[in-house]
Design a protein around this motif. Structure first.
Motif, PDB file in Angstrom:
ATOM      1  N   ALA A 184       0.830  -1.208   0.000  1.00 55.04           N
ATOM      2  CA  ALA A 184       0.000   0.000   0.000  1.00 55.04           C
ATOM      3  C   ALA A 184       0.861   1.253   0.000  1.00 55.04           C
ATOM      4  CB  ALA A 184      -0.925  -0.003   1.219  1.00 55.04           C
ATOM      5  N   GLU A 185       1.940   1.259   0.800  1.00 53.43           N
ATOM      6  CA  GLU A 185       2.845   2.408   0.818  1.00 53.43           C
ATOM      7  C   GLU A 185       3.442   2.661  -0.566  1.00 53.43           C
ATOM      8  OE1 GLU A 185       5.938   2.094   3.703  1.00 53.43           O
ATOM      9  OE2 GLU A 185       4.591   1.498   5.343  1.00 53.43           O
ATOM     10  N   ARG A 186       3.974   1.592  -1.158  1.00 48.68           N
ATOM     11  CA  ARG A 186       4.662   1.755  -2.444  1.00 48.68           C
ATOM     12  C   ARG A 186       3.682   2.092  -3.574  1.00 48.68           C
ATOM     13  NH1 ARG A 186       7.720   2.569   0.596  1.00 48.68           N
ATOM     14  NH2 ARG A 186       9.560   1.393   1.271  1.00 48.68           N
ATOM     15  N   LEU A 187       2.507   1.460  -3.553  1.00 46.11           N
ATOM     16  CA  LEU A 187       1.535   1.743  -4.606  1.00 46.11           C
ATOM     17  C   LEU A 187       1.005   3.172  -4.473  1.00 46.11           C
ATOM     18  CD1 LEU A 187       0.138   0.325  -7.008  1.00 46.11           C
ATOM     19  CD2 LEU A 187      -1.772  -0.178  -5.466  1.00 46.11           C
ATOM     20  N   GLY A 188       0.786   3.612  -3.242  1.00 46.41           N
ATOM     21  CA  GLY A 188       0.334   4.986  -3.043  1.00 46.41           C
ATOM     22  C   GLY A 188       1.361   5.997  -3.518  1.00 46.41           C
ATOM     23  N   GLU A 189       2.626   5.731  -3.226  1.00 44.59           N
ATOM     24  CA  GLU A 189       3.690   6.629  -3.687  1.00 44.59           C
ATOM     25  C   GLU A 189       3.796   6.619  -5.212  1.00 44.59           C
ATOM     26  OE1 GLU A 189       7.032   5.211  -1.509  1.00 44.59           O
ATOM     27  OE2 GLU A 189       6.265   5.953   0.415  1.00 44.59           O
ATOM     28  N   TYR A 190       3.574   5.449  -5.808  1.00 39.06           N
ATOM     29  CA  TYR A 190       3.582   5.363  -7.278  1.00 39.06           C
ATOM     30  C   TYR A 190       2.429   6.183  -7.867  1.00 39.06           C
ATOM     31  CZ  TYR A 190       2.954   3.514 -11.971  1.00 39.06           C
ATOM     32  OH  TYR A 190       2.785   3.399 -13.328  1.00 39.06           O
ATOM     33  N   PHE A 191       1.241   6.045  -7.314  1.00 37.44           N
ATOM     34  CA  PHE A 191       0.093   6.804  -7.827  1.00 37.44           C
ATOM     35  C   PHE A 191       0.302   8.305  -7.621  1.00 37.44           C
ATOM     36  CE2 PHE A 191      -2.106   2.968  -8.604  1.00 37.44           C
ATOM     37  CZ  PHE A 191      -3.277   3.256  -9.298  1.00 37.44           C
ATOM     38  N   ASN A 192       0.989   8.683  -6.550  1.00 40.17           N
ATOM     39  CA  ASN A 192       1.309  10.093  -6.341  1.00 40.17           C
ATOM     40  C   ASN A 192       2.265  10.598  -7.422  1.00 40.17           C
ATOM     41  OD1 ASN A 192       3.699  11.882  -4.758  1.00 40.17           O
ATOM     42  ND2 ASN A 192       1.604  12.627  -4.540  1.00 40.17           N
ATOM     43  N   HIS A 193       3.300   9.796  -7.700  1.00 37.85           N
ATOM     44  CA  HIS A 193       4.302  10.193  -8.701  1.00 37.85           C
ATOM     45  C   HIS A 193       3.748  10.105 -10.125  1.00 37.85           C
ATOM     46  CE1 HIS A 193       8.119  10.463 -10.810  1.00 37.85           C
ATOM     47  NE2 HIS A 193       7.843   9.315 -11.408  1.00 37.85           N
ATOM     48  N   ARG A 194       2.999   9.048 -10.415  1.00 38.19           N
ATOM     49  CA  ARG A 194       2.563   8.782 -11.797  1.00 38.19           C
ATOM     50  C   ARG A 194       1.286   9.524 -12.177  1.00 38.19           C
ATOM     51  NH1 ARG A 194       1.275   8.276 -16.261  1.00 38.19           N
ATOM     52  NH2 ARG A 194       1.417   6.484 -17.669  1.00 38.19           N
ATOM     53  N   PHE A 195       0.316   9.603 -11.223  1.00 39.26           N
ATOM     54  CA  PHE A 195      -0.991  10.185 -11.564  1.00 39.26           C
ATOM     55  C   PHE A 195      -1.331  11.421 -10.743  1.00 39.26           C
ATOM     56  CE2 PHE A 195      -1.372   5.519 -12.266  1.00 39.26           C
ATOM     57  CZ  PHE A 195      -1.487   5.537 -13.647  1.00 39.26           C
ATOM     58  N   GLY A 196      -0.434  11.837  -9.870  1.00 36.01           N
ATOM     59  CA  GLY A 196      -0.687  13.043  -9.079  1.00 36.01           C
ATOM     60  C   GLY A 196      -1.670  12.868  -7.940  1.00 36.01           C
ATOM     61  N   VAL A 197      -1.917  11.633  -7.521  1.00 37.04           N
ATOM     62  CA  VAL A 197      -2.835  11.398  -6.399  1.00 37.04           C
ATOM     63  C   VAL A 197      -2.201  11.926  -5.105  1.00 37.04           C
ATOM     64  CG1 VAL A 197      -3.970   9.642  -4.973  1.00 37.04           C
ATOM     65  CG2 VAL A 197      -3.912   9.390  -7.468  1.00 37.04           C
ATOM     66  N   ASP A 198      -2.982  12.708  -4.359  1.00 35.68           N
ATOM     67  CA  ASP A 198      -2.490  13.260  -3.096  1.00 35.68           C
ATOM     68  C   ASP A 198      -2.576  12.172  -2.019  1.00 35.68           C
ATOM     69  OD1 ASP A 198      -1.677  14.764  -0.985  1.00 35.68           O
ATOM     70  OD2 ASP A 198      -3.239  16.290  -1.156  1.00 35.68           O
ATOM     71  N   PHE A 199      -1.642  11.234  -2.061  1.00 33.26           N
ATOM     72  CA  PHE A 199      -1.598  10.086  -1.156  1.00 33.26           C
ATOM     73  C   PHE A 199      -0.795  10.428   0.082  1.00 33.26           C
ATOM     74  CE2 PHE A 199       1.133   6.563   0.254  1.00 33.26           C
ATOM     75  CZ  PHE A 199       0.166   5.691   0.740  1.00 33.26           C
ATOM     76  N   ARG A 200      -1.316  10.041   1.253  1.00 32.65           N
ATOM     77  CA  ARG A 200      -0.625  10.272   2.512  1.00 32.65           C
ATOM     78  C   ARG A 200      -0.793   9.039   3.406  1.00 32.65           C
ATOM     79  NH1 ARG A 200      -1.655  16.740   3.524  1.00 32.65           N
ATOM     80  NH2 ARG A 200      -1.668  17.279   1.305  1.00 32.65           N
ATOM     81  N   SER A 201       0.250   8.735   4.167  1.00 36.36           N
ATOM     82  CA  SER A 201       0.194   7.541   5.009  1.00 36.36           C
ATOM     83  C   SER A 201       1.071   7.728   6.240  1.00 36.36           C
ATOM     84  CB  SER A 201       0.656   6.309   4.225  1.00 36.36           C
ATOM     85  OG  SER A 201       0.591   5.144   5.022  1.00 36.36           O
ATOM     86  N   MET A 202       0.763   6.978   7.286  1.00 38.05           N
ATOM     87  CA  MET A 202       1.581   6.954   8.494  1.00 38.05           C
ATOM     88  C   MET A 202       1.712   5.523   8.979  1.00 38.05           C
ATOM     89  SD  MET A 202       0.335  10.232  10.768  1.00 38.05           S
ATOM     90  CE  MET A 202      -1.404   9.986  10.451  1.00 38.05           C
ATOM     91  N   ARG A 203       2.881   5.199   9.512  1.00 38.06           N
ATOM     92  CA  ARG A 203       3.068   3.888  10.135  1.00 38.06           C
ATOM     93  C   ARG A 203       2.700   4.007  11.605  1.00 38.06           C
ATOM     94  NH1 ARG A 203       8.272   4.374   7.404  1.00 38.06           N
ATOM     95  NH2 ARG A 203       8.046   3.484   5.305  1.00 38.06           N
TER      96      ARG A 203
END
Length: 529
Positions: A184-203
């Motif tokens: 989920a972390e890596r896919l969210g970061e990919y969608f942020n970089h590739r599609f501009g999704v404002d993805f945020r996460s915390m451990r």
């Protein structure tokens, strides 16, 4: 402090601390005054975190800003839940439908199978934790949404440095839960970089809240409070020296709100560590003994959960979150123990109080409807009142004495009768809504009406008593009827006033719970309700 066990339930003596020195909701108020209200969809909202976040958002922006969703039926006593919808996160079109129809701009994605449960059903964990994340991110990309997906200390593994674990380090988890969170972390970061999704996460570390455990490895830190109150003893499935990072629920809510409110340009990364404090089972047991000296703990080690805990960090380095968006936890172990006991005691009392109010309100609704019906019939069919025992022995004489005045008083009396019962019916409905929505203001109209009714009844009792002293038999029957209604209205007023006080105390405890300096906690057993 003395403790007493009554009927198998541990009673805690009343204790109090100094009052709160500051506005306990300040950090939430500050954000709500400077940020535009979002429209938030919370998935998995009936879990440990969803209901708490819903309450905080409603406090900040009102009930219209949150849409709650899950795949289970809403519990009957879930008075804190509003705008609840069924939503299967494995169905992307269903997610998209609710996003479009409700004009959602932010998704908080809590739906997941936790560590211990996930190990028991790996295929389902892959579906929920991976496919669900994919669907959320694809909808977010299409509709330009801000997305928060929590991660976990389970995203680390045995090769990760276990003390002060940094944001960027080796991530080799040994559970399907941890693997899916890294995904989920890596896919969210990919969608942020590739599609501009404002993805945020915390451990997140283990989260301590009053919500009953849902299958996580750190759940002992919640169950131990329930067991302390109900049994006076807890059997822990981890070794006494197993140190894990934890966080109190309100700090967790604050971290989510703060991260979602931060400007994108201030975020140096898309996934941050956050933590509150670390402790072992023995250390939390010692903290509980400072409240309940007779509390006991023993150990029955679960190999699966112990292996999971041994692969996780003992503490987290959250300095990047502090620096980038001002993260600052405000609860330590002692404050968490105090507030948890206060919360659980009030949650134990809540169902009984609500049940009595609902029962009495139901009886009051029936009584008011009967009163309105009877008054309407006697106002329209005036000849029917001539069949009444009271009329034959008293009212007939008054009618013969002055017929014109008699009929004027008759119509005024039943007009007022219908109006009072109608007003009472409206206030009862408002009370039921107020109980359901935990809204004190909606209880006040019925309180005023009941006081007014009791005043009229007392006036009627006084008049009938004086009249009865003349020796007229019939007045004693009327006096008995009015006394009965007075007793019923007084009981209703008492229950409503008690519940009004209960809700007021609940709101005050909410302030204690959200307080940065929660030092005022009262343990009180109110068994009179």
């Amino acid at each position: 402090m003395n403790n007493l066990k009554v009927f198998g339930r541990l009673q805690i003596a009343k204790r109090s601390y100094s009052p709160l020195p500051v506005d306990p909701l300040l950090r939430f108020k500050t954000i709500s005054q400077t940020q535009k209200a979002p429209k938030v969809l919370i998935t998995g909202s009936l879990g440990q975190l969803g209901r708490g976040l819903n309450s905080v958002y409603k406090y900040m922006y009102g009930s219209e800003c949150v849409v709650m969703s899950d795949i289970v039926r809403l519990p009957a006593n879930a008075t804190d839940v509003s705008d609840y919808n069924y939503l299967d996160i494995l169905n992307q079109s269903s997610i998209e439908e609710i996003v479009v129809n409700r004009n959602i701009d932010t998704i908080v994605h809590f739906s997941a199978l936790l560590s211990a449960v996930g190990e028991q059903n790996v295929p389902l964990a892959l579906q929920v934790n991976c496919r669900g994340v994919e669907n959320i991110l694809q909808v977010a990309a299409k509709h330009k949404l801000r997305v928060f997906i929590p991660s976990t200390i389970g995203a680390f593994g045995p090769t990760t440095p276990r003390e002060n674990t940094p944001d960027l380090t080796v991530q080799c988890p040994t559970t399907i839960y941890g693997v899916s969170k890294v995904y989920a972390e890596r896919l969210g970061e990919y969608f942020n970089h590739r599609f501009g999704v404002d993805f945020r996460s915390m451990r997140f570390p283990g989260i301590i809240s009053a919500t009953k455990p849902g299958g996580g490895t750190t759940d002992y830190a919640i169950q131990i409070f329930y067991d302390a109150l109900q049994k006076g003893k807890h059997t822990c499935y981890l070794r006494p020296d197993t140190r894990l990072p934890m966080m109190y629920d309100t700090d967790c809510m604050a971290s989510i709100i703060q991260l979602l409110s931060a400007e994108s340009e201030t975020l140096k990364r898309r996934t941050y560590n956050v933590t509150g404090f670390s402790f072992t089972p023995e250390e939390i047991a010692d903290a509980i003994r400072r409240v309940i000296p007779s509390f006991e703990i023993d150990y029955d080690i679960c190999p699966t959960r112990q292996a999971i805990a041994d692969s996780w960090p003992m503490s987290l380095d959250d300095s990047e979150a502090r620096k980038d968006w001002g993260w600052n936890p405000e609860y330590g172990l002692e404050e968490t123990v105090q507030v948890m006991f206060a919360l659980l005691r009030r949650e134990e009392d809540k169902p009984t109080k609500i049940t009595w109010v609902y029962i009495h309100s139901g009886i009051s609704i029936v009584t008011s409807l009967l009163g309105i019906t009877l008054g309407s019939i006697l106002l329209v069919r005036t000849e029917w009142h001539e069949k009444l025992f009271l009329y034959r022995l008293t009212l007939a004489y008054l009618r013969r004495s002055d017929p014109s005045k008699y009929w004027i008083v008759y119509r005024i009396f039943f007009g007022v009768w219908i109006a009072v019962h109608s007003l009472h019916l409206v206030t009862i409905v408002l009370t039921v809504i107020g109980v359901h929505k935990t809204n004190l203001k909606l209880l006040k109209p019925q309180l005023f009406v009941l006081v007014f009714q009791i005043g009229l009844f007392i006036l009627g009792i006084s008049s009938l008593f004086v009249y009865s002293m003349t020796g007229t038999r019939v007045a004693w029957l009327a006096l008995f009827v009015v006394l009965f209604h007075t007793l019923f209205a007084s009981t209703n007023l008492y229950l409503l006033a008690k519940f009004h006080r209960f809700l007021d105390e609940k709101l005050m405890i909410l302030r204690d719970i959200l307080s940065a300096q929660a030092k005022s906690v009262h343990f009180k057993d109110d068994s009179s309700f």
